[in-house]
Design an enzyme around this catalytic site. Sequence first.
Site, short mmCIF file in Angstrom:
data_model
loop_
_atom_site.label_atom_id
_atom_site.label_comp_id
_atom_site.label_asym_id
_atom_site.label_seq_id
_atom_site.Cartn_x
_atom_site.Cartn_y
_atom_site.Cartn_z
N LYS A 48 0.81 -1.19 0.00
CA LYS A 48 0.00 0.00 0.00
C LYS A 48 0.86 1.26 0.00
O LYS A 48 0.39 2.36 -0.27
CB LYS A 48 -0.87 0.03 1.27
CG LYS A 48 -1.57 -1.26 1.60
CD LYS A 48 -2.44 -1.03 2.85
CE LYS A 48 -2.77 -2.26 3.62
NZ LYS A 48 -1.80 -3.30 3.91
N GLY A 49 2.12 1.11 0.39
CA GLY A 49 2.97 2.27 0.66
C GLY A 49 3.15 3.26 -0.47
O GLY A 49 3.39 4.44 -0.24
N GLU A 104 7.34 2.42 -6.22
CA GLU A 104 7.53 1.98 -4.83
C GLU A 104 7.76 3.19 -3.93
O GLU A 104 8.30 4.21 -4.38
CB GLU A 104 8.77 1.07 -4.75
CG GLU A 104 8.48 -0.40 -4.81
CD GLU A 104 7.78 -0.94 -3.56
OE1 GLU A 104 7.16 -0.18 -2.81
OE2 GLU A 104 7.85 -2.17 -3.36
N ASP A 108 14.24 -1.62 0.16
CA ASP A 108 15.05 -1.88 1.35
C ASP A 108 15.96 -3.07 1.03
O ASP A 108 16.98 -2.90 0.36
CB ASP A 108 14.04 -2.17 2.49
CG ASP A 108 14.64 -2.20 3.87
OD1 ASP A 108 15.69 -2.84 4.04
OD2 ASP A 108 14.06 -1.62 4.80
N LYS A 136 17.03 2.53 0.08
CA LYS A 136 17.83 2.21 1.29
C LYS A 136 18.90 1.20 0.88
O LYS A 136 18.87 0.02 1.25
CB LYS A 136 16.89 1.60 2.34
CG LYS A 136 17.22 1.98 3.76
CD LYS A 136 16.28 1.29 4.75
CE LYS A 136 15.79 2.23 5.80
NZ LYS A 136 15.02 1.58 6.87
N VAL A 158 12.01 4.98 8.81
CA VAL A 158 11.30 6.15 8.30
C VAL A 158 9.81 5.87 8.11
O VAL A 158 9.42 4.76 7.72
CB VAL A 158 11.91 6.64 6.96
CG1 VAL A 158 13.16 7.44 7.21
CG2 VAL A 158 12.22 5.49 6.01
N ASP A 164 5.04 3.11 6.49
CA ASP A 164 4.28 2.82 7.71
C ASP A 164 5.12 2.23 8.84
O ASP A 164 6.23 1.74 8.63
CB ASP A 164 3.16 1.83 7.39
CG ASP A 164 3.71 0.41 7.17
OD1 ASP A 164 4.60 0.24 6.31
OD2 ASP A 164 3.27 -0.51 7.89
N ARG A 170 1.08 6.38 7.73
CA ARG A 170 1.32 6.59 6.29
C ARG A 170 0.91 8.00 5.88
O ARG A 170 1.41 8.54 4.91
CB ARG A 170 0.49 5.59 5.48
CG ARG A 170 0.86 4.13 5.69
CD ARG A 170 0.10 3.29 4.67
NE ARG A 170 0.07 1.87 5.02
CZ ARG A 170 1.00 0.98 4.66
NH1 ARG A 170 2.05 1.38 3.96
NH2 ARG A 170 0.88 -0.28 4.99
C1 PRP Z 1 7.40 -2.19 2.07
C2 PRP Z 1 7.70 -1.21 0.94
C3 PRP Z 1 8.28 -2.09 -0.12
C4 PRP Z 1 9.00 -3.16 0.68
C5 PRP Z 1 10.47 -2.88 0.70
O1 PRP Z 1 6.20 -2.83 1.77
O2 PRP Z 1 6.54 -0.56 0.50
O3 PRP Z 1 7.31 -2.69 -0.93
O4 PRP Z 1 8.48 -3.10 2.03
O5 PRP Z 1 11.14 -3.84 1.45
P1 PRP Z 1 12.18 -4.87 0.85
O6 PRP Z 1 13.00 -4.13 -0.15
O7 PRP Z 1 12.98 -5.28 2.06
O8 PRP Z 1 11.44 -6.01 0.27
P2 PRP Z 1 5.39 -3.77 2.78
O9 PRP Z 1 5.56 -5.19 2.37
O10 PRP Z 1 5.76 -3.42 4.21
O11 PRP Z 1 3.90 -3.36 2.49
P3 PRP Z 1 3.22 -1.90 2.47
O12 PRP Z 1 3.61 -1.25 1.19
O13 PRP Z 1 1.77 -2.23 2.54
O14 PRP Z 1 3.72 -1.13 3.66
#
Ligand code: PRP
Length: 189
Positions: A48-49, A104, A108, A136, A158, A164, A170
């Site tokens: 969702k981010g 995105e 990370d 990151k 962050v 989130d 968010r």
């Molecule tokens: C978060 C972010 C990326 C992912 C990055 O999503 O939005 O999609 O983590 O992390 P990574 O590079 O270590 O895989 P999340 O799965 O937490 O879902 P969200 O977007 O709903 O917060």
Amino acid sequence: MVKGDNINDIIDHKLFSEDDIHEMCVRLGAQLTKDYAGKRPLVVGALKGAIYFLTDLTRQMDVAHQLDFLDVSSYGDGFESTGKIKVVTDLAADVKDRDVLIIEDIVDTGLTLKFMKDLIKKRGAKSVKCCAMLNKEARRNVDVDVDYFGSKVGNEFVVGYGLDFLNMYRNLPYVGVLKPEVIQKYMNK
Ligand code: PRP
């Protein structure tokens, strides 16, 4: 009110202001306008981010495009990626022969992006690229290209502008670093 419910109480310091984020969107939007001219890409928001960044970024893109969403998840409600990624909500569109641009909020470890890129490539897309607000890089543990990004970010927790903590915060209009005591409070539960 439970401490932590007021979103302005949980931020240690601001990292990217609304103006900073607007500048990123203008710069990236201009670049994407150039690179996707005449291609009619399928823009895929990673739920969702990414939704906050996506709506501002795409309004800076002078390119006809179509929009779809993909929700893949590896974090659940936890703080660390589980490494096991699953499709929660799949794309509606057929990506075969399409130029796909994934949006995105943050990359990370890179696991989520690699999973999405591999899935979309496997389905026959002509090209698959990613534009992330934040990169990151220091946390990367798979080899995946973040083709466009707004800024690099260090290894801080962050939140805001889509990012989130436990699916909260968010809606902060900027990106800030979470107070360590907020993380501590929930980790001790
Ligand atoms: C978060 C972010 C990326 C992912 C990055 O999503 O939005 O999609 O983590 O992390 P990574 O590079 O270590 O895989 P999340 O799965 O937490 O879902 P969200 O977007 O709903 O917060």
